[in-house]
Design an enzyme around this catalytic site. Structure first.
Site, short mmCIF file in Angstrom:
data_model
loop_
_atom_site.label_atom_id
_atom_site.label_comp_id
_atom_site.label_asym_id
_atom_site.label_seq_id
_atom_site.Cartn_x
_atom_site.Cartn_y
_atom_site.Cartn_z
N VAL A 57 0.86 -1.16 -0.04
CA VAL A 57 0.05 0.08 0.01
C VAL A 57 0.85 1.32 0.06
CG1 VAL A 57 -2.00 -0.79 1.20
CG2 VAL A 57 -0.24 -0.11 2.69
N LYS A 89 6.08 4.43 6.71
CA LYS A 89 5.83 4.45 5.10
C LYS A 89 4.30 3.70 4.95
CE LYS A 89 10.13 4.71 2.68
NZ LYS A 89 10.96 4.03 1.96
N LYS A 103 -11.09 9.07 -2.52
CA LYS A 103 -11.53 10.31 -3.06
C LYS A 103 -11.76 10.06 -4.70
CE LYS A 103 -9.61 14.94 -3.64
NZ LYS A 103 -8.74 15.16 -4.70
N ALA A 112 -8.14 1.43 10.33
CA ALA A 112 -7.65 0.75 11.42
C ALA A 112 -6.64 1.25 12.46
CB ALA A 112 -7.38 -0.67 11.23
N TYR A 143 5.36 3.30 14.79
CA TYR A 143 3.84 2.59 14.63
C TYR A 143 2.85 3.81 15.28
CZ TYR A 143 0.20 -0.74 15.44
OH TYR A 143 -1.33 -1.32 15.46
#
Ligand code: NAD
Ligand code: UDP
Length: 309
Positions: A57, A89, A103, A112, A143
């Site tokens: 992703v 990232k 969008k 999440a 994180y």
């Protein structure tokens, strides 16, 4: 609806994908298999409404969907700290790519997020209004700050582009399909107990967590996603706090293991406490966890018994 689940081959993503198929949706599962596996979704591969794509992703994704659950991100400290730059990232570039996709397609999009946005909290239980206490340069920051920045992006896309966002702040969740080498506390203790190895309690085991069974969590995520107009973060978790030492003892008792407990150093920035205030989820979603820790742990033990024996 045609729903994209990023991180769909992970622990939570695989349960969520299964449930979405059960209630009649099409699922497009996207995963780079950093911590997830094809095995987690192998039972869904023949389903006519299920599709799996290997994709990271942090790179843009062009697909046509009506809804998105963005779960892609390693969740266990040992895994997210293994490659911290990639973790940041994944959270930030991942959010930008997924929000861009939402969008363009007009899809509703759920992030999440995590109780880690509260860091080492100075109040307990933690309501959504608490801004947190995070060390921005520590080993958990990739994180914690990654997830905080992702929340910022979600709320800016909502304010700037009127995107239909949802943000779930997920507290510690456990259940079948956690990887045996995942490194999180429930899977570690159960695997150690089943193999009659010492249970590795970090520090003195006084730190507190609240554990939610995966089926309850998935029900909460789906309820949040399909409820109209909830453009604020919602805590999802089970407000049943327990210390890590008590958890070790509980798992030894449930498994009937001969294991003893060993104490290892407490990792830095390990939060002392974590307990969700779920008043908002109760009020807005009419949701609360149903599974007791005892029953949830027994089901999880059964899963690991078949896996490790
Ligand atoms: P997991 O590690 O089992 O699943 C994460 C999935 O994301 C894996 O399948 C992994 O391969 C995939 N992934 C990681 N980086 C990726 C990338 N760059 N591109 C595509 N896929 C990628 O963890 P989980 O427990 O299933 O957690 C799922 C989500 O829920 C995560 O975003 C996590 O932060 C969040 N969360 C989980 C918990 C929990 O207790 N389980 C608590 C709070 C938040
Ligand atoms: N922990 C432990 N032994 C282990 C793994 C974890 O005592 O083998 C502790 C850890 O220090 C933390 C708690 O259990 O205080 C929960 O850890 P986990 O990695 O599951 O999730 P966290 O809430 O820290 O993200």
């Amino acid at each position: 609806m045609k729903i994209l689940v990023t991180g769909g081959a992970g622990f939570l993503g695989s349960h969520l994908s299964e449930k979405l198929l059960d209630i009649g949706h099409e699922v497009l599962c996207v995963d780079n298999f950093y911590t997830g596996t094809k095995k987690n979704v192998s039972h869904l591969m023949e389903h006519p409404n299920f599709e799996l794509i290997r994709h990271d992703v942090t790179f843009p994704l062009y697909v046509e969907v009506d809804g998105i659950f963005n779960l892609a991100c390693p969740a266990s400290p040992i895994h997210y700290q293994r490659n911290p730059v990639q973790t940041t990232k994944t959270s930030i570039h991942g959010a930008i790519n997924i929000l861009g996709l939402a969008k363009r397609t007009g899809a509703r999009v759920l992030q999440a997020s995590t109780s880690e946005v509260y860091g080492d909290p100075t109040i307990s239980p933690q309501p959504e209004s608490y801004w947190g206490n995070v060390n921005p340069i520590g080993i958990r920051a990739c994180y914690d700050e990654g997830k905080r920045a992702a929340e910022t992006l979600f709320f800016d896309y909502y304010r700037q582009y009127n995107l239909d966002i949802r943000v779930a702040r997920i507290f510690n969740t456990y259940g079948p399909r956690m990887a045996p080498d995942d490194g999180r506390v429930v899977s570690n203790f159960i695997v150690q107990a089943l193999q009659n190895q010492e249970l590795t309690v970090y520090g003195e085991g006084k730190q507190v967590r609240s554990f939610c069974y995966v089926d309850d969590l998935v029900e909460g995520l789906i309820s949040l996603f399909f409820t109209e107009g909830i453009h604020e973060p919602i805590n999802l978790g089970n407000p049943a706090p327990i210390t890590m030492l008590e958890l070790a003892q509980e798992i030894i008792s449930i498994t009937g293991s001969k294991s003893r407990i060993t104490y290892l150093p407490l990792p830095s920035d390990d939060p002392l406490t974590r307990e969700p205030d779920i008043a908002k989820a109760r009020q807005l979603l009419n949701w609360q966890p149903k599974e007791s820790r005892g029953d949830g742990l027994r089901k999880t033990v059964k899963y690991f018994q078949e896996l490790v024996n």
